[in-house]
Design a protein around this motif. Structure first.
Motif, PDB file in Angstrom:
ATOM      1  N   GLY A 120      18.756   1.704  -0.302  1.00 18.39           N
ATOM      2  CA  GLY A 120      20.116   0.913  -0.013  1.00 18.39           C
ATOM      3  C   GLY A 120      20.062  -0.021   1.057  1.00 18.39           C
ATOM      4  O   GLY A 120      20.934  -0.252   1.915  1.00 18.39           O
ATOM      5  N   LEU A 121      18.761  -0.760   1.198  1.00 18.52           N
ATOM      6  CA  LEU A 121      18.308  -1.425   2.321  1.00 18.52           C
ATOM      7  C   LEU A 121      17.825  -2.672   1.791  1.00 18.52           C
ATOM      8  O   LEU A 121      16.939  -2.674   0.994  1.00 18.52           O
ATOM      9  N   ASP A 122      18.146  -4.009   2.320  1.00 19.66           N
ATOM     10  CA  ASP A 122      17.261  -5.038   2.113  1.00 19.66           C
ATOM     11  C   ASP A 122      16.502  -5.017   3.257  1.00 19.66           C
ATOM     12  O   ASP A 122      16.553  -5.502   4.227  1.00 19.66           O
ATOM     13  N   ARG A 123      15.003  -4.959   3.049  1.00 22.26           N
ATOM     14  CA  ARG A 123      13.853  -4.966   3.796  1.00 22.26           C
ATOM     15  C   ARG A 123      13.690  -6.178   4.457  1.00 22.26           C
ATOM     16  O   ARG A 123      12.880  -6.307   5.355  1.00 22.26           O
ATOM     17  N   GLY A 124      13.923  -7.422   3.658  1.00 17.94           N
ATOM     18  CA  GLY A 124      13.677  -8.617   4.013  1.00 17.94           C
ATOM     19  C   GLY A 124      12.032  -8.834   4.451  1.00 17.94           C
ATOM     20  O   GLY A 124      11.233  -8.218   3.434  1.00 17.94           O
ATOM     21  N   ARG A 125      11.553  -8.751   5.504  1.00 23.27           N
ATOM     22  CA  ARG A 125       9.876  -9.096   5.658  1.00 23.27           C
ATOM     23  C   ARG A 125       9.495  -7.971   6.381  1.00 23.27           C
ATOM     24  O   ARG A 125       8.137  -7.710   6.670  1.00 23.27           O
ATOM     25  N   TYR A 126      10.340  -6.978   6.576  1.00 23.25           N
ATOM     26  CA  TYR A 126       9.782  -5.355   6.950  1.00 23.25           C
ATOM     27  C   TYR A 126       8.693  -4.937   6.406  1.00 23.25           C
ATOM     28  O   TYR A 126       9.004  -4.945   4.927  1.00 23.25           O
ATOM     29  N   ALA A 127       7.798  -4.342   6.661  1.00 24.65           N
ATOM     30  CA  ALA A 127       6.918  -3.696   5.917  1.00 24.65           C
ATOM     31  C   ALA A 127       5.875  -4.563   5.117  1.00 24.65           C
ATOM     32  O   ALA A 127       5.081  -4.018   3.963  1.00 24.65           O
ATOM     33  N   ALA A 128       5.732  -5.805   5.353  1.00 20.54           N
ATOM     34  CA  ALA A 128       5.203  -6.786   4.461  1.00 20.54           C
ATOM     35  C   ALA A 128       4.016  -7.491   5.375  1.00 20.54           C
ATOM     36  O   ALA A 128       4.051  -7.493   6.766  1.00 20.54           O
ATOM     37  N   SER A 154       0.711  -1.190   0.025  1.00 16.73           N
ATOM     38  CA  SER A 154      -0.092  -0.258   0.114  1.00 16.73           C
ATOM     39  C   SER A 154       0.899   1.367   0.069  1.00 16.73           C
ATOM     40  O   SER A 154       2.110   1.106   0.157  1.00 16.73           O
ATOM     41  N   ALA A 155       0.360   2.391  -0.112  1.00 17.37           N
ATOM     42  CA  ALA A 155       0.980   3.587  -0.142  1.00 17.37           C
ATOM     43  C   ALA A 155       1.662   3.985   1.074  1.00 17.37           C
ATOM     44  O   ALA A 155       2.473   4.841   1.315  1.00 17.37           O
ATOM     45  N   ALA A 156       1.055   3.445   2.211  1.00 16.96           N
ATOM     46  CA  ALA A 156       1.637   3.360   3.772  1.00 16.96           C
ATOM     47  C   ALA A 156       2.884   3.173   3.717  1.00 16.96           C
ATOM     48  O   ALA A 156       3.587   3.337   4.658  1.00 16.96           O
ATOM     49  N   VAL A 157       3.283   1.979   2.948  1.00 17.70           N
ATOM     50  CA  VAL A 157       4.904   1.416   3.054  1.00 17.70           C
ATOM     51  C   VAL A 157       5.346   1.331   1.837  1.00 17.70           C
ATOM     52  O   VAL A 157       6.768   0.978   1.802  1.00 17.70           O
ATOM     53  N   GLY A 158       4.915   1.669   0.717  1.00 17.60           N
ATOM     54  CA  GLY A 158       5.624   1.920  -0.403  1.00 17.60           C
ATOM     55  C   GLY A 158       5.566   3.291  -1.123  1.00 17.60           C
ATOM     56  O   GLY A 158       6.602   4.003  -1.258  1.00 17.60           O
ATOM     57  N   GLY A 159       4.579   3.663  -1.505  1.00 14.42           N
ATOM     58  CA  GLY A 159       4.434   5.094  -2.006  1.00 14.42           C
ATOM     59  C   GLY A 159       3.321   5.088  -3.203  1.00 14.42           C
ATOM     60  O   GLY A 159       2.593   4.202  -3.506  1.00 14.42           O
ATOM     61  N   THR A 160       3.503   6.162  -3.893  1.00 11.85           N
ATOM     62  CA  THR A 160       2.369   6.481  -4.959  1.00 11.85           C
ATOM     63  C   THR A 160       3.101   7.263  -6.072  1.00 11.85           C
ATOM     64  O   THR A 160       3.901   8.240  -5.856  1.00 11.85           O
ATOM     65  N   PRO A 161       2.952   6.921  -7.346  1.00 11.44           N
ATOM     66  CA  PRO A 161       2.394   5.708  -7.735  1.00 11.44           C
ATOM     67  C   PRO A 161       3.112   4.433  -7.321  1.00 11.44           C
ATOM     68  O   PRO A 161       4.554   4.460  -7.158  1.00 11.44           O
ATOM     69  N   THR A 162       2.563   3.381  -6.870  1.00 13.56           N
ATOM     70  CA  THR A 162       3.150   2.103  -6.714  1.00 13.56           C
ATOM     71  C   THR A 162       4.461   1.924  -7.198  1.00 13.56           C
ATOM     72  O   THR A 162       5.445   1.655  -6.800  1.00 13.56           O
ATOM     73  N   ASP A 163       4.261   1.578  -8.674  1.00  8.95           N
ATOM     74  CA  ASP A 163       5.509   0.924  -9.476  1.00  8.95           C
ATOM     75  C   ASP A 163       6.648   1.859  -9.337  1.00  8.95           C
ATOM     76  O   ASP A 163       7.864   1.562  -9.074  1.00  8.95           O
ATOM     77  N   THR A 164       6.359   3.309  -9.412  1.00  7.20           N
ATOM     78  CA  THR A 164       7.463   4.247  -9.599  1.00  7.20           C
ATOM     79  C   THR A 164       8.073   4.190  -7.923  1.00  7.20           C
ATOM     80  O   THR A 164       9.345   4.411  -7.897  1.00  7.20           O
ATOM     81  N   ALA A 165       7.166   4.303  -7.054  1.00  7.50           N
ATOM     82  CA  ALA A 165       7.850   4.258  -5.869  1.00  7.50           C
ATOM     83  C   ALA A 165       8.816   3.216  -5.472  1.00  7.50           C
ATOM     84  O   ALA A 165       9.720   3.120  -4.670  1.00  7.50           O
TER      85      ALA A 165
END
Length: 424
Positions: free
Chosen positions: A352-360, A332-343
């Motif tokens: 510069g970060l491997d999020r792993g399972r964070y924000a998923a 969602s935009a709360a954890v990715g951004g808008t527009p989704t693909d561009t974000a």
């Protein structure tokens, strides 16, 4: 991708015969106090929810189809299950706990425990699981040891230092002002290190005690206390809680009320929140015959921060499971951004970060497809190679009006729950 004990590819061998028994039990004490070891599973809020231990079956997967493959595995496992359920509530019968990666890379999991204990509306139950076609043994709760308090814990910068992260935020603001995108969420991490193996049950207890309004979770080394419910499906009703827009609390109640009022009027935070609500409403609309989307957010007060929050509700129009709904909503935009693909592209390029399972998505699903999935926020990931180390995560929504120094301070506030849970 590996699957155990059944695959999500076309089956070449018969699936194991799943048999579960759910019985009502007297109050056994706090759910988290029942967890016997470091491999335990949990989803608890206000003392209610589910915990589990042992591993009857496990899905592991990655790639763009990880959600669909996980659901196919779960449906294959439960389709012919023999379920003896004396309680008949969402979360009884077979339940799988899941934790998915933010991006396509990395390992996502669904785990069916051997034993599940649940608590809801004053009722308690235990579910036992067998994969050999026989009725599971009569449930018995194990004797458990007390959680081990960590020794001295040190914290160090993760992928970026504070000043480096501020520079990344400034670059994101530049791109937003240039019209490349409207909003992007940037994450940062800290590394926590102890002299001995960290018992995850210790921070789980601290988080649950201090943040009872959050969903305290533990799945396969990912643990935390999220204030954001991505989606719940329960008997045809779909709900979601959206958080975006944050301000740090002080220890002065009167001052905090003034801060809450300023948050509710902040054009920067209201803009960020509107993006997030719109993305969730748009993603849920195809699955709902009707939806209620409040026009204005409320301020959610937690012990360390306050958030703008909106609770959405809808009536399911089809048979999409809670996991399918979570997949449709992520990110969602709360954890990715808008527009989704561009974000997403900007995140990969500059974060510069491997999020792993964070924000998923993290949560659970039962055999009827009902379940609850949160967003793995205010969380940490145990280092599988060195369980005396954990990575702590936090993120901030960046829009045109964002100030890098203020965003760094906000991220520090969001790291407080996990830091304190390890230190105290």
């Amino acid at each position: 991708m590996g699957l155990t004990p059944v695959t999500s590819a076309p089956l070449t061998v018969p699936a194991p015969e799943l048999v579960t028994r759910t019985v009502e039990i007297p109050d056994p004490g706090a759910l988290l106090s029942l967890l016997p070891d470091e491999a335990s599973l949990a989803w608890v809020r206000h003392g209610e929810g589910l915990v589990g231990w042992g591993e009857a079956a496990r899905f592991e997967g990655d790639g763009v189809n990880r959600f669909a493959e996980a659901e196919r595995w779960w449906n294959t496992l439960t389709r012919t299950a023999i379920v003896r359920d004396e309680v008949q509530l969402p979360g009884t019968g077979p339940v799988a706990f899941g934790s998915f990666t933010f991006d396509d890379a990395g390992e996502s999991v669904l785990i069916l425990p051997e034993t599940i204990v649940g608590h809801r509306d004053g009722r308690w139950w235990v579910t036992t699981v067998s994969l050999n076609g026989n009725l599971p043994p009569w449930p018995a709760l194990p004797a458990v040891s007390s959680p081990r308090r960590p020794g001295p814990v040190t914290f160090a910068d993760g992928a970026r230092t504070g000043p480096e992260w501020e520079s990344v935020v400034a670059e994101a603001v530049r791109r937003i002002i240039a019209g490349e995108l409207e909003k992007v969420v940037l994450a940062r991490d800290l590394v926590a290190e102890c002299h001995s193996i960290i018992d995850p049950r210790w921070p789980l207890h601290r988080l649950s005690d201090r943040y009872p309004r959050c969903w305290t979770f533990s799945v396969d080394g990912t643990l935390g206390a999220t204030p954001e419910l991505l989606v719940r499906r329960e008997r045809g009703l779909v709900t979601s809680r959206v958080l975006a827009g944050t301000i740090r609390r002080t220890r002065d109640d009167i001052h905090d009320l003034a801060l809450a009022a300023s948050l509710a009027r902040s054009s920067k935070d209201l803009e960020e929140h509107e993006f997030a609500v719109r993305s969730v409403a748009d993603a849920l609309a195809p699955f709902c015959s009707s939806m209620n989307v409040p026009e204005t957010p409320f301020v959610l007060h937690l012990s360390n921060v306050m958030h703008l929050a909106t609770d959405l509700a809808g009536v399911a129009s089809g048979n999409a499971s809670s996991l399918a709904l979570a997949a449709a909503l992520h990110p969602s935009a709360a954890v990715g951004g808008t527009p989704t693909d561009t974000a997403q592209a900007v995140i990969r390029e500059i974060e510069g970060l491997d999020r792993g399972r964070y924000a998923a998505p993290v949560g659970w699903i039962d055999s009827a497809g009902d379940g609850e999935w949160g967003i793995a926020l205010r969380c940490a990931q145990v280092d599988t190679a060195d369980p005396s180390r954990m990575r702590l995560f936090a993120g901030c929504g960046i829009v045109a009006g964002s100030d890098p120094a203020a965003e760094l301070a906000e991220s520090a506030a969001k790291l407080v729950p996990m830091r304190d849970a390890l230190n105290r």
